[in-house]
Design a protein around this motif. Structure first.
Motif, mmCIF file in Angstrom:
data_model
loop_
_atom_site.group_PDB
_atom_site.id
_atom_site.type_symbol
_atom_site.label_atom_id
_atom_site.label_comp_id
_atom_site.label_asym_id
_atom_site.label_seq_id
_atom_site.Cartn_x
_atom_site.Cartn_y
_atom_site.Cartn_z
ATOM 1 N N ILE A 35 44.110 36.769 26.995
ATOM 2 C CA ILE A 35 44.558 38.116 27.376
ATOM 3 C C ILE A 35 45.795 37.997 28.258
ATOM 4 N N PRO A 36 46.903 38.595 27.852
ATOM 5 C CA PRO A 36 48.084 38.545 28.715
ATOM 6 C C PRO A 36 47.947 39.518 29.884
ATOM 7 N N VAL A 37 48.552 39.168 30.999
ATOM 8 C CA VAL A 37 48.484 40.005 32.211
ATOM 9 C C VAL A 37 49.909 40.293 32.658
ATOM 10 N N TYR A 38 50.241 41.588 32.761
ATOM 11 C CA TYR A 38 51.556 42.005 33.258
ATOM 12 C C TYR A 38 51.335 42.819 34.524
ATOM 13 N N SER A 39 52.153 42.608 35.525
ATOM 14 C CA SER A 39 52.036 43.340 36.798
ATOM 15 C C SER A 39 50.580 43.339 37.270
ATOM 16 N N ALA A 40 49.937 42.206 37.168
ATOM 17 C CA ALA A 40 48.549 41.988 37.593
ATOM 18 C C ALA A 40 47.530 42.843 36.825
ATOM 19 N N GLN A 41 47.946 43.426 35.689
ATOM 20 C CA GLN A 41 47.033 44.241 34.870
ATOM 21 C C GLN A 41 46.848 43.599 33.494
ATOM 22 N N ALA A 81 44.196 34.143 41.618
ATOM 23 C CA ALA A 81 45.409 33.395 41.256
ATOM 24 C C ALA A 81 46.632 33.966 41.960
ATOM 25 N N ASN A 82 46.549 35.248 42.328
ATOM 26 C CA ASN A 82 47.671 35.903 43.000
ATOM 27 C C ASN A 82 48.960 35.789 42.172
ATOM 28 N N LEU A 83 48.823 36.040 40.880
ATOM 29 C CA LEU A 83 49.984 35.965 39.976
ATOM 30 C C LEU A 83 50.154 37.320 39.306
ATOM 31 N N ASP A 84 51.378 37.791 39.233
ATOM 32 C CA ASP A 84 51.633 39.071 38.572
ATOM 33 C C ASP A 84 51.592 38.930 37.067
ATOM 34 N N GLN A 85 52.275 37.892 36.589
ATOM 35 C CA GLN A 85 52.296 37.648 35.143
ATOM 36 C C GLN A 85 51.559 36.345 34.865
ATOM 37 N N CYS A 86 50.490 36.452 34.111
ATOM 38 C CA CYS A 86 49.674 35.259 33.825
ATOM 39 C C CYS A 86 48.886 35.530 32.540
ATOM 40 N N SER A 87 48.087 34.568 32.139
ATOM 41 C CA SER A 87 47.211 34.824 30.994
ATOM 42 C C SER A 87 45.807 34.391 31.370
ATOM 43 N N ILE A 88 44.844 35.121 30.810
ATOM 44 C CA ILE A 88 43.436 34.803 31.042
ATOM 45 C C ILE A 88 42.868 34.240 29.749
ATOM 46 N N TYR A 89 42.302 33.049 29.835
ATOM 47 C CA TYR A 89 41.632 32.424 28.693
ATOM 48 C C TYR A 89 40.134 32.547 28.931
ATOM 49 N N ILE A 90 39.415 33.025 27.923
ATOM 50 C CA ILE A 90 37.951 33.164 28.020
ATOM 51 C C ILE A 90 37.328 32.368 26.881
ATOM 52 N N GLN A 91 36.297 31.627 27.187
ATOM 53 C CA GLN A 91 35.581 30.914 26.120
ATOM 54 C C GLN A 91 34.079 31.073 26.326
ATOM 55 N N VAL A 92 33.379 31.406 25.260
ATOM 56 C CA VAL A 92 31.912 31.503 25.316
ATOM 57 C C VAL A 92 31.364 30.553 24.265
ATOM 58 N N THR A 93 30.567 29.574 24.698
ATOM 59 C CA THR A 93 29.964 28.661 23.717
ATOM 60 C C THR A 93 28.498 29.057 23.517
ATOM 61 N N ARG A 94 27.893 28.483 22.474
ATOM 62 C CA ARG A 94 26.478 28.817 22.232
ATOM 63 C C ARG A 94 25.575 28.200 23.304
ATOM 64 N N GLY A 95 26.100 27.270 24.078
ATOM 65 C CA GLY A 95 25.315 26.692 25.174
ATOM 66 C C GLY A 95 24.932 25.249 24.916
#
Ligand SMILES: Cc1ncc(COP(=O)(O)O)c(C=O)c1O
Length: 279
Positions: A35-41, A81-95
């Motif tokens: 998920i891209p993040v712009y202006s901390a959103q 992270a205190n970053l305005d522009q960043c990306s969030i990586y999410i991963q869900v495994t079966r466990g």
């Protein structure tokens, strides 16, 4: 150090430990989102969470969090992270479970997320465009699920780099599908084309944004099969993804695309994209 989240805890990514028997490690039995993040959103968050839910349902991993929980985790990571522009990586495994192909009856999904700084778009890529090569698609038939098992994409991306190109575009039965980590748009005679959403392409969130922008810019938009010859004869080619946004391709298989400059339609859509992300 990148900030991360692992199964309820916020910690630096270097301190995250995953058991060797996690099915994400053993089988690539995992779903992800970026998920891209712009202006901390977070940008297009609802669409990303909807796609995450769909991917999980397709492989029968139960979603470990409500949308509200995901929003909280993502907000906390951005704040940490205190970053305005960043990306969030999410991963869900079966466990974690004893190694056996069948879905385990009682495994708890592993939830990992991390935030990464994300530099502004490379000015050279915007002014000169990218180069791409075409490759035969050797992936499976469920490219619509955002699974972490990306070895074919990784190999084809390396193939592109070895050929001094930025991206590899997958062709299957003469149909132009998508790039190794991008969706592909083709412009011909001021009409814009992209492959339809089906099992052979990832339903890119940026793709949908760009389709809407093309409509909003009053350009004819066609979500229909694109053939190899349409790609070769294109006036413009664009690549879209959450981190690339919408970039022009000016060289395909060592040949110029159109006049070898980023195109007029691309420029209009790119400008509209920039306006949308920072209203
Ligand atoms: C194969 C593939 N196609 C398309 C995309 C673009 O999707 P999105 O716009 O949601 O980032 C990606 C992104 O990772 C991808 O891996």
């Amino acid at each position: 150090m990148s900030q991360a989240y692992l199964n309820g805890q916020y910690l630096p990514v270097e301190e995250c430990r995953i058991p060797a028997l996690d099915r994400g490690f053993i089988f690539g039995d995992a779903i992800y989102e970026l998920i891209p993040v712009y202006s901390a959103q977070p940008f297009q968050l609802q669409a990303h969470l909807t796609r995450l839910q769909r991917s999980l349902a397709q492989v029968r991993i139960s979603n470990p969090h409500s949308e509200y929980d995901w929003q909280q985790i993502i907000s906390q990571l951005i704040a940490n992270a205190n970053l305005d522009q960043c990306s969030i990586y999410i991963q869900v495994t079966r466990g974690v479970a004893a190694r056996d192909h069948a879905y385990p009856t009682a495994a708890t999904p592993t939830v990992f997320a991390m935030v990464n700084p994300w530099p502004k778009q490379d000015e050279m890529m915007l002014s000169q465009g990218l180069s791409a090569v075409t490759v035969e698609d050797m992936r499976w038939n469920r490219c619509d699920i955002k699974v972490t098992s990306l070895l074919a994409n990784v190999m084809m991306k390396q193939h592109a780099i070895d050929a001094q190109a930025h991206e590899a575009i997958f062709i299957r039965d003469n149909a132009v599908l998508e790039g190794s980590s991008t969706n592909v748009f083709v412009v011909s005679k001021e009409h814009v084309y992209t492959a339809p959403k089906n099992n052979l392409v990832l339903p890119g969130i940026t793709r949908d944004v760009v389709v809407d922008l093309v409509h909003a810019c009053n350009m004819p938009m066609h979500e229909e099969a694109v053939r190899m010859e349409d790609l070769i004869n294109a006036d413009e080619i664009w690549l879209t993804s959450s981190t690339k946004e919408c970039l022009p391709v000016t060289q395909l298989n060592q040949q110029p695309v159109g006049n070898a400059q980023p195109g007029k339609l691309w420029h209009t859509v790119y400008t509209a994209f920039q306006a949308l992300k920072s209203p």
